[in-house]
Design a protein around this motif. Sequence first.
Motif, PDB file in Angstrom:
ATOM      1  N   ALA A  81       0.838  -1.207   0.000  1.00  0.00           N
ATOM      2  CA  ALA A  81       0.000   0.000   0.000  1.00  0.00           C
ATOM      3  C   ALA A  81       0.873   1.257   0.000  1.00  0.00           C
ATOM      4  O   ALA A  81       0.605   2.209  -0.749  1.00  0.00           O
ATOM      5  CB  ALA A  81      -0.933  -0.004   1.205  1.00  0.00           C
ATOM      6  N   PHE A  82       1.913   1.299   0.832  1.00  0.00           N
ATOM      7  CA  PHE A  82       2.815   2.456   0.846  1.00  0.00           C
ATOM      8  C   PHE A  82       3.531   2.620  -0.492  1.00  0.00           C
ATOM      9  O   PHE A  82       3.664   3.718  -1.005  1.00  0.00           O
ATOM     10  CB  PHE A  82       3.851   2.339   1.972  1.00  0.00           C
ATOM     11  CG  PHE A  82       3.332   2.818   3.289  1.00  0.00           C
ATOM     12  CD1 PHE A  82       2.925   4.135   3.459  1.00  0.00           C
ATOM     13  CD2 PHE A  82       3.268   1.957   4.373  1.00  0.00           C
ATOM     14  CE1 PHE A  82       2.465   4.583   4.682  1.00  0.00           C
ATOM     15  CE2 PHE A  82       2.810   2.393   5.586  1.00  0.00           C
ATOM     16  CZ  PHE A  82       2.388   3.705   5.757  1.00  0.00           C
TER      17      PHE A  82
ATOM     18  N   LEU B 251       2.517   1.657  -3.499  1.00  0.00           N
ATOM     19  CA  LEU B 251       1.582   2.144  -4.507  1.00  0.00           C
ATOM     20  C   LEU B 251       1.248   3.616  -4.295  1.00  0.00           C
ATOM     21  O   LEU B 251       1.138   4.378  -5.258  1.00  0.00           O
ATOM     22  CB  LEU B 251       0.309   1.303  -4.503  1.00  0.00           C
ATOM     23  CG  LEU B 251       0.465  -0.124  -5.027  1.00  0.00           C
ATOM     24  CD1 LEU B 251      -0.837  -0.902  -4.853  1.00  0.00           C
ATOM     25  CD2 LEU B 251       0.900  -0.125  -6.482  1.00  0.00           C
ATOM     26  N   ARG B 252       1.116   4.035  -3.055  1.00  0.00           N
ATOM     27  CA  ARG B 252       0.800   5.448  -2.777  1.00  0.00           C
ATOM     28  C   ARG B 252       1.932   6.363  -3.257  1.00  0.00           C
ATOM     29  O   ARG B 252       1.690   7.372  -3.923  1.00  0.00           O
ATOM     30  CB  ARG B 252       0.550   5.638  -1.293  1.00  0.00           C
ATOM     31  CG  ARG B 252       0.228   7.066  -0.961  1.00  0.00           C
ATOM     32  CD  ARG B 252       0.049   7.231   0.529  1.00  0.00           C
ATOM     33  NE  ARG B 252      -0.007   8.628   0.841  1.00  0.00           N
ATOM     34  CZ  ARG B 252      -0.998   9.234   1.427  1.00  0.00           C
ATOM     35  NH1 ARG B 252      -2.049   8.533   1.781  1.00  0.00           N
ATOM     36  NH2 ARG B 252      -0.963  10.517   1.668  1.00  0.00           N
ATOM     37  N   PHE B 253       3.164   6.035  -2.901  1.00  0.00           N
ATOM     38  CA  PHE B 253       4.276   6.865  -3.319  1.00  0.00           C
ATOM     39  C   PHE B 253       4.544   6.770  -4.826  1.00  0.00           C
ATOM     40  O   PHE B 253       4.914   7.739  -5.458  1.00  0.00           O
ATOM     41  CB  PHE B 253       5.536   6.532  -2.511  1.00  0.00           C
ATOM     42  CG  PHE B 253       5.449   6.988  -1.082  1.00  0.00           C
ATOM     43  CD1 PHE B 253       5.376   8.349  -0.774  1.00  0.00           C
ATOM     44  CD2 PHE B 253       5.435   6.064  -0.062  1.00  0.00           C
ATOM     45  CE1 PHE B 253       5.281   8.777   0.529  1.00  0.00           C
ATOM     46  CE2 PHE B 253       5.350   6.498   1.259  1.00  0.00           C
ATOM     47  CZ  PHE B 253       5.267   7.839   1.558  1.00  0.00           C
ATOM     48  N   TYR B 254       4.317   5.612  -5.410  1.00  0.00           N
ATOM     49  CA  TYR B 254       4.487   5.440  -6.841  1.00  0.00           C
ATOM     50  C   TYR B 254       3.473   6.298  -7.598  1.00  0.00           C
ATOM     51  O   TYR B 254       3.809   6.965  -8.579  1.00  0.00           O
ATOM     52  CB  TYR B 254       4.349   3.957  -7.215  1.00  0.00           C
ATOM     53  CG  TYR B 254       4.528   3.683  -8.665  1.00  0.00           C
ATOM     54  CD1 TYR B 254       5.790   3.721  -9.255  1.00  0.00           C
ATOM     55  CD2 TYR B 254       3.433   3.357  -9.475  1.00  0.00           C
ATOM     56  CE1 TYR B 254       5.951   3.465 -10.592  1.00  0.00           C
ATOM     57  CE2 TYR B 254       3.580   3.100 -10.821  1.00  0.00           C
ATOM     58  CZ  TYR B 254       4.845   3.149 -11.379  1.00  0.00           C
ATOM     59  OH  TYR B 254       5.004   2.894 -12.703  1.00  0.00           O
ATOM     60  N   ASN B 255       2.236   6.291  -7.127  1.00  0.00           N
ATOM     61  CA  ASN B 255       1.203   7.113  -7.761  1.00  0.00           C
ATOM     62  C   ASN B 255       1.468   8.599  -7.560  1.00  0.00           C
ATOM     63  O   ASN B 255       1.200   9.411  -8.468  1.00  0.00           O
ATOM     64  CB  ASN B 255      -0.189   6.773  -7.200  1.00  0.00           C
ATOM     65  CG  ASN B 255      -0.719   5.469  -7.788  1.00  0.00           C
ATOM     66  OD1 ASN B 255      -0.278   5.043  -8.860  1.00  0.00           O
ATOM     67  ND2 ASN B 255      -1.640   4.837  -7.089  1.00  0.00           N
ATOM     68  N   ASN B 256       1.989   9.017  -6.418  1.00  0.00           N
ATOM     69  CA  ASN B 256       2.310  10.422  -6.165  1.00  0.00           C
ATOM     70  C   ASN B 256       3.419  10.912  -7.108  1.00  0.00           C
ATOM     71  O   ASN B 256       3.392  12.039  -7.553  1.00  0.00           O
ATOM     72  CB  ASN B 256       2.722  10.645  -4.715  1.00  0.00           C
ATOM     73  CG  ASN B 256       1.532  10.681  -3.773  1.00  0.00           C
ATOM     74  OD1 ASN B 256       0.400  10.833  -4.219  1.00  0.00           O
ATOM     75  ND2 ASN B 256       1.791  10.536  -2.502  1.00  0.00           N
ATOM     76  N   LYS B 257       4.400  10.067  -7.394  1.00  0.00           N
ATOM     77  CA  LYS B 257       5.497  10.457  -8.294  1.00  0.00           C
ATOM     78  C   LYS B 257       4.997  10.614  -9.720  1.00  0.00           C
ATOM     79  O   LYS B 257       5.467  11.458 -10.459  1.00  0.00           O
ATOM     80  CB  LYS B 257       6.628   9.433  -8.223  1.00  0.00           C
ATOM     81  CG  LYS B 257       7.426   9.526  -6.963  1.00  0.00           C
ATOM     82  CD  LYS B 257       8.562   8.551  -6.979  1.00  0.00           C
ATOM     83  CE  LYS B 257       9.345   8.627  -5.696  1.00  0.00           C
ATOM     84  NZ  LYS B 257      10.457   7.681  -5.653  1.00  0.00           N
TER      85      LYS B 257
ATOM     86  N   THR C   8       1.930  11.502 -10.699  1.00  0.00           N
ATOM     87  CA  THR C   8       1.053  12.640 -10.850  1.00  0.00           C
ATOM     88  C   THR C   8       1.822  13.953 -10.697  1.00  0.00           C
ATOM     89  O   THR C   8       1.330  15.003 -11.107  1.00  0.00           O
ATOM     90  CB  THR C   8      -0.082  12.612  -9.798  1.00  0.00           C
ATOM     91  OG1 THR C   8       0.485  12.564  -8.494  1.00  0.00           O
ATOM     92  CG2 THR C   8      -1.016  11.459 -10.048  1.00  0.00           C
TER      93      THR C   8
END
Length: 134
Positions: free
Chosen positions: A122-123, A125-131, A133
């Motif tokens: 989960a962490f 995926l969250r940081f991967y998606n933030n990078k 966007t």
Amino acid sequence: MANLISFHDVAKHKCKNDCWILIHGKVYDISSFIDEHPGGDNVLLAVTGKDASTDFDDVNHSNEAKETMKKYCIGDVDKSTVPVTAKYIPPWEKEFTDETTKEETGNKMLVYLIPLLILGVAFFLRFYNNKQTS
């Protein structure tokens, strides 16, 4: 030939005026000694009806005390009549002897590892998606 006494008979003699104890396979009639015992009569009465060997060894009796015991010995216990008791082994001293114990330990570890793995994903995926966007 030594007198063989059943454990059941030893267990019957557990009052102050009729007290037998079992130590290292020998039966002792300590009825006449109970008032003279340096540790008091309660110590001796507490070990009647069971094998008192461990309790006796824990005190580290003197050689004189061990010699005195000989005159109270009335026979040997019939070992086939002594109940088998499991020796307590603390968890940190136990060795894994069978597969079920190893399997249970593995299952207990999975209870903690699976949630940690999910949290890690989960962490990520969250940081991967933030990078992506940004």
